[in-house]
Design a protein around this motif. Structure first.
Motif, PDB file in Angstrom:
ATOM      1  N   ALA A 105       0.845  -1.196   0.000  1.00 25.78           N
ATOM      2  CA  ALA A 105       0.000   0.000   0.000  1.00 25.78           C
ATOM      3  C   ALA A 105       0.883   1.250   0.000  1.00 25.78           C
ATOM      4  CB  ALA A 105      -0.908   0.000   1.221  1.00 25.78           C
ATOM      5  N   PRO A 106       0.363   2.392  -0.539  1.00 25.60           N
ATOM      6  CA  PRO A 106       1.169   3.636  -0.555  1.00 25.60           C
ATOM      7  C   PRO A 106       1.623   4.073   0.829  1.00 25.60           C
ATOM      8  CG  PRO A 106      -0.753   3.832  -1.988  1.00 25.60           C
ATOM      9  CD  PRO A 106      -0.914   2.545  -1.241  1.00 25.60           C
ATOM     10  N   ASP A 107       0.821   3.762   1.837  1.00 23.40           N
ATOM     11  CA  ASP A 107       1.194   4.159   3.201  1.00 23.40           C
ATOM     12  C   ASP A 107       1.807   2.993   3.969  1.00 23.40           C
ATOM     13  OD1 ASP A 107      -1.102   2.698   3.170  1.00 23.40           O
ATOM     14  OD2 ASP A 107      -2.263   4.033   4.484  1.00 23.40           O
ATOM     15  N   PHE A 108       2.487   2.106   3.250  1.00 25.44           N
ATOM     16  CA  PHE A 108       3.086   0.929   3.879  1.00 25.44           C
ATOM     17  C   PHE A 108       4.057   1.331   4.991  1.00 25.44           C
ATOM     18  CE2 PHE A 108       6.570  -2.240   3.900  1.00 25.44           C
ATOM     19  CZ  PHE A 108       5.869  -3.362   4.251  1.00 25.44           C
ATOM     20  N   GLY A 109       4.969   2.244   4.695  1.00 23.08           N
ATOM     21  CA  GLY A 109       5.953   2.656   5.682  1.00 23.08           C
ATOM     22  C   GLY A 109       5.318   3.389   6.851  1.00 23.08           C
ATOM     23  N   LEU A 112       3.809   1.013   9.329  1.00 22.91           N
ATOM     24  CA  LEU A 112       4.816   0.354  10.175  1.00 22.91           C
ATOM     25  C   LEU A 112       5.314   1.294  11.264  1.00 22.91           C
ATOM     26  CD1 LEU A 112       6.906  -1.561   7.474  1.00 22.91           C
ATOM     27  CD2 LEU A 112       5.439  -2.584   9.222  1.00 22.91           C
ATOM     28  N   LEU A 113       5.548   2.560  10.906  1.00 21.98           N
ATOM     29  CA  LEU A 113       6.050   3.520  11.893  1.00 21.98           C
ATOM     30  C   LEU A 113       5.024   3.799  12.978  1.00 21.98           C
ATOM     31  CD1 LEU A 113       7.883   6.017   9.487  1.00 21.98           C
ATOM     32  CD2 LEU A 113       8.936   4.402  11.074  1.00 21.98           C
ATOM     33  N   ARG A 114       3.748   3.683  12.625  1.00 20.60           N
ATOM     34  CA  ARG A 114       2.690   3.873  13.640  1.00 20.60           C
ATOM     35  C   ARG A 114       2.536   2.643  14.518  1.00 20.60           C
ATOM     36  NH1 ARG A 114      -0.367   6.255   9.443  1.00 20.60           N
ATOM     37  NH2 ARG A 114      -1.405   4.252   9.113  1.00 20.60           N
ATOM     38  N   GLY A 115       3.221   1.564  14.166  1.00 19.86           N
ATOM     39  CA  GLY A 115       3.097   0.341  14.963  1.00 19.86           C
ATOM     40  C   GLY A 115       2.011  -0.586  14.472  1.00 19.86           C
ATOM     41  N   GLY A 152      13.935  -2.468  14.222  1.00 15.66           N
ATOM     42  CA  GLY A 152      14.387  -2.975  15.512  1.00 15.66           C
ATOM     43  C   GLY A 152      13.213  -3.359  16.384  1.00 15.66           C
ATOM     44  N   ALA A 153      13.245  -2.898  17.625  1.00 15.72           N
ATOM     45  CA  ALA A 153      12.194  -3.250  18.589  1.00 15.72           C
ATOM     46  C   ALA A 153      10.863  -2.595  18.252  1.00 15.72           C
ATOM     47  CB  ALA A 153      12.632  -2.842  19.997  1.00 15.72           C
ATOM     48  N   ALA A 154      10.887  -1.579  17.368  1.00 11.12           N
ATOM     49  CA  ALA A 154       9.632  -0.891  17.022  1.00 11.12           C
ATOM     50  C   ALA A 154       8.778  -1.687  16.038  1.00 11.12           C
ATOM     51  CB  ALA A 154       9.956   0.473  16.398  1.00 11.12           C
ATOM     52  N   LEU A 155       9.306  -2.822  15.554  1.00  8.60           N
ATOM     53  CA  LEU A 155       8.521  -3.630  14.608  1.00  8.60           C
ATOM     54  C   LEU A 155       7.287  -4.180  15.309  1.00  8.60           C
ATOM     55  CD1 LEU A 155       8.451  -4.994  11.762  1.00  8.60           C
ATOM     56  CD2 LEU A 155       9.544  -6.970  12.839  1.00  8.60           C
TER      57      LEU A 155
END
Length: 371
Positions: A105-109, A112-115, A152-155
């Motif tokens: 999706a366009p907002d893939f990254g 992920l950053l939002r958790g 890292g741990a944020a995944l």
């Protein structure tokens, strides 16, 4: 009677002289084992690597780049079309240009950053289940490892959500791959051999002189000889397609007329190939041996038994000059994928070119035989 070494040696000498004179049989005796050894030893690979793939989504996203790099590092994937649209990817999957389409999706990254557990859709061309299985098995682990290095741990717990769609053959049934392919293999086996033996039978029976005495040109003789076999091929195609649908429940997604047009071109190429073989054979036995000589690479290097993309380059080059290779791509695309003329245009053009080349060669050889 007492065994005489001189008589045995004389018979042995006679047999070796006959063997030397029958060069085609002698070549088959040496050539077929060597070809089998080379093909089975070097060309056959059930775990193909570097399968072409397309990426739909943000190719410049660092998480997408990480996943693409990780997938390519497995050796299974080779992204030949990054950052294309969904429509382009669908067309490439249908015409066989790629084996996988990875969609992000366009907002893939951002997800992920939002958790959030971002989704990755992987569509695999499963018309050949054996070719796709190895690449699919690595997906989940590779994707999680790639994103773990980035986040890292944020995944998010569980990593990205990998959705796998096996297109055209959701159950991964080998039957759906083999049965349409059998149409090409059975036609190859019967059409070439029957046509090759037709002209040599005339020579062996001594009726060739009658044929040559007729006021007919080589082209007219060739048309008269191959047309009955086209009719036989039509009957075989009807029986095989009926059995494929009624007994093996193979889907028929494409246009029947398109498939039949492809079948006609393929059968025409086969009978011309058989006719060409008959012009270089002196006996029916030689014609049969040469037909088997052609049949062997056709069954091993066409993608019927083993994944075409798993073969080395030299084996794929041989496979590309075989009519059955292009027919298998055509019949599987039309029957299983519902491909249209635009998707299989390359196969039609290749088979048409082969028909022209084989017709010219067969006529040229026939004229030389007459001389």
């Amino acid at each position: 009677m007492i065994l005489s070494p001189h008589r045995v040696l004389a018979i042995l000498r006679k047999e070796f002289i006959q063997m030397r004179r029958d060069r085609i049989t002698f070549a088959m005796m040496l050539g077929i084992p060597i070809i089998q050894l080379l093909l089975f030893g070097f060309a056959i690979n059930n775990d193909p690597k570097l399968l072409p793939a397309a990426l739909v989504g943000p190719a410049d996203d660092r998480f997408a780049r990480a996943m693409v790099t990780a997938l390519e590092n497995t050796g299974y994937y080779r992204f030949v079309a990054p950052g294309i649209t969904a429509a382009e990817a669908e067309r490439m999957l249908t015409n066989g240009s790629v084996s996988f389409v990875v969609t992000m999706a366009p907002d893939f990254g951002a997800d992920l950053l939002r958790g959030d557990r971002a989704q990755v859709l992987v569509e695999a061309d499963a018309t050949d289940p054996a070719a796709a299985s190895g690449a699919i098995s690595t997906l989940g682990t590779v994707a999680a490892q790639a994103l773990t290095r980035e986040l890292g741990a944020a995944l998010p717990a569980g990593g990205p959500e990998i959705l796998i769609h096996r297109r055209y053959n959701p159950e991964g049934s080998i039957r759906l791959n083999i049965v349409p392919g059998l149409l090409g293999i059975i036609l190859q086996m019967t059409m070439v051999m029957m046509t090759a033996m037709a002209l040599t039978r005339e020579i062996e029976r001594g009726t060739m002189e009658n044929l040559l005495a007729m006021p007919a040109t080589p082209s007219e003789i060739m048309i008269g000889k191959i047309t009955p076999f086209l009719a036989v091929g039509g009957v075989q195609v009807t029986v095989i397609l009926t059995a494929a649908r009624a007994i093996f429940a193979v889907p028929f997604e494409g246009a029947p007329g398109l498939l039949l047009a492809g079948v006609f071109l393929f059968v025409l190429a086969l009978v011309l190939l058989g006719y060409l073989i008959s012009t270089v054979s002196r006996t029916q036995m030689q014609a049969m041996q040469l037909s088997i000589f052609v049949f062997l690479p056709s069954i091993l290097l066409s993608g019927f038994m083993f994944p075409f993309r798993g073969m080395p380059g030299w084996a794929r080059m041989i496979g590309e000059v075989l009519p059955v290779t292009h027919f298998l791509r055509l019949v599987r695309a039309v029957m299983l994928k519902g491909a249209g003329l635009a998707d299989v245009r390359a196969q039609f053009l290749t088979l048409g070119a082969m028909v022209v080349v084989l017709a010219v060669l067969a006529l040229t050889r026939f004229r030389r035989t007459l001389d």
